[in-house]
Enzyme design. Structure first.
Site, PDB file in Angstrom:
ATOM      1  N   SER A 147       1.297   3.545   4.044  1.00 33.79           N
ATOM      2  CA  SER A 147       0.795   3.500   5.412  1.00 33.79           C
ATOM      3  C   SER A 147       0.528   2.058   5.782  1.00 33.79           C
ATOM      4  CB  SER A 147      -0.508   4.306   5.522  1.00 33.79           C
ATOM      5  OG  SER A 147      -1.176   4.055   6.746  1.00 33.79           O
ATOM      6  N   TYR A 160      -9.567   6.864   3.719  1.00 35.32           N
ATOM      7  CA  TYR A 160      -8.122   7.056   3.864  1.00 35.32           C
ATOM      8  C   TYR A 160      -7.383   5.779   3.490  1.00 35.32           C
ATOM      9  CZ  TYR A 160      -3.567   7.796   6.079  1.00 35.32           C
ATOM     10  OH  TYR A 160      -2.214   7.896   6.320  1.00 35.32           O
TER      11      TYR A 160
END
Length: 256
Positions: A147, A160
């Site tokens: 990500s 996250y």
């Protein structure tokens, strides 16, 4: 080999985790368009069958395997079943993931445990199970979905970001250990894409305005724009690319 065949995935079997919708489904469709036979994975059989039907409408005959990528026992059993009943896995895309947003000081312990299981443990469990067979054959492609948060932090999602940072380093570690066996293990790191998981942010005018100003390309990404990078990392075109994190982010990681 030079030419279009360098990007061909013909006769390759690809397992894509978390592929009943969103990025995983789009990558499965993209790999199939380049010749791969795809295996869809998730925990919801109904959603997987719907995804398979959508691919069938496009002329793609996909397989479905229901198993929890965060359960090491289920993973090992599923991978063995795939190898015996369908064939050896040539390509693995570790895509399964989840998000949970909350102020860090109030972040629930159970959400942290679940984030780690889905976002990090699954990459190790599925990667291990598949790599054992790839190592024995002396070849294989593993693409871990990282990500932009593997590189950048943002308020409200520190846990996250921590999991995606871990996936980045696990990818580099896998390459360090397994490249000598003929495997290529790389990361594909999406920036901000208009997906189901990001729907609340897409609908937030203030956030979208911030994103458009922050991203050199000036917009949200479209999931189809990940396919080319995925095909590159899954094909012979990336035969000497290992431990690399390929950011597909409209340039956001290039800016301070």
């Amino acid at each position: 080999m030079i030419g279009p065949s360098l990007f061909s995935l013909k006769d390759r079997l690809a397992l894509i985790t978390g592929s009943s919708a969103g990025i995983g489904f789009t990558l499965a469709r993209g790999l199939a368009a380049h010749g791969a036979t795809v295996i869809l994975n998730g925990r919801d059989k109904r959603r997987l069958e719907t995804a398979r039907a959508s691919l069938a409408d496009l002329g793609v005959n996909a397989h479905v395997r229901v198993f929890d990528v965060g359960d090491s026992g289920e993973v090992r059993q599923a991978v063995e079943d795939i190898n015996q009943s369908i064939g050896p896995i040539d390509i693995l895309i570790n895509n399964a993931g989840m998000q949970y947003r909350a102020p860090l000081e109030d972040f629930p312990e159970d959400a942290w445990t679940q984030l780690k299981a889905v976002n990090v443990d699954s990459v190790l469990y599925v990667g291990q199970a598949v790599a054992r067979h790839m190592i024995a054959r002396g070849k294989g492609k593993i693409v871990n979905i990282c990500s932009v948060q593997s590189e950048l932090a943002r308020t409200g999602i520190a846990p996250y970001a921590a999991t995606k940072g871990a996936v980045k380093m696990l990818t580099k570690g896998m390459a360090t250990d397994w490249a000598k066996h003929g495997l290529q293990i790389n990361g594909l790191a999406p920036g901000y894409f208009a997906t189901e998981m990001n729907s609340a942010l897409v609908q937030d005018g203030d956030f979208t305005s911030w994103l458009e100003k922050r991203t050199p390309a000036g917009r949200w990404g479209r999931v189809e724009e990940l396919v080319g990078a995925a095909v590159f990392l899954c094909s012979d075109a990336s035969s000497f690319v290992n431990g690399h994190i390929l950011y597909v982010d409209g340039g956001i990681t290039s800016c301070v």
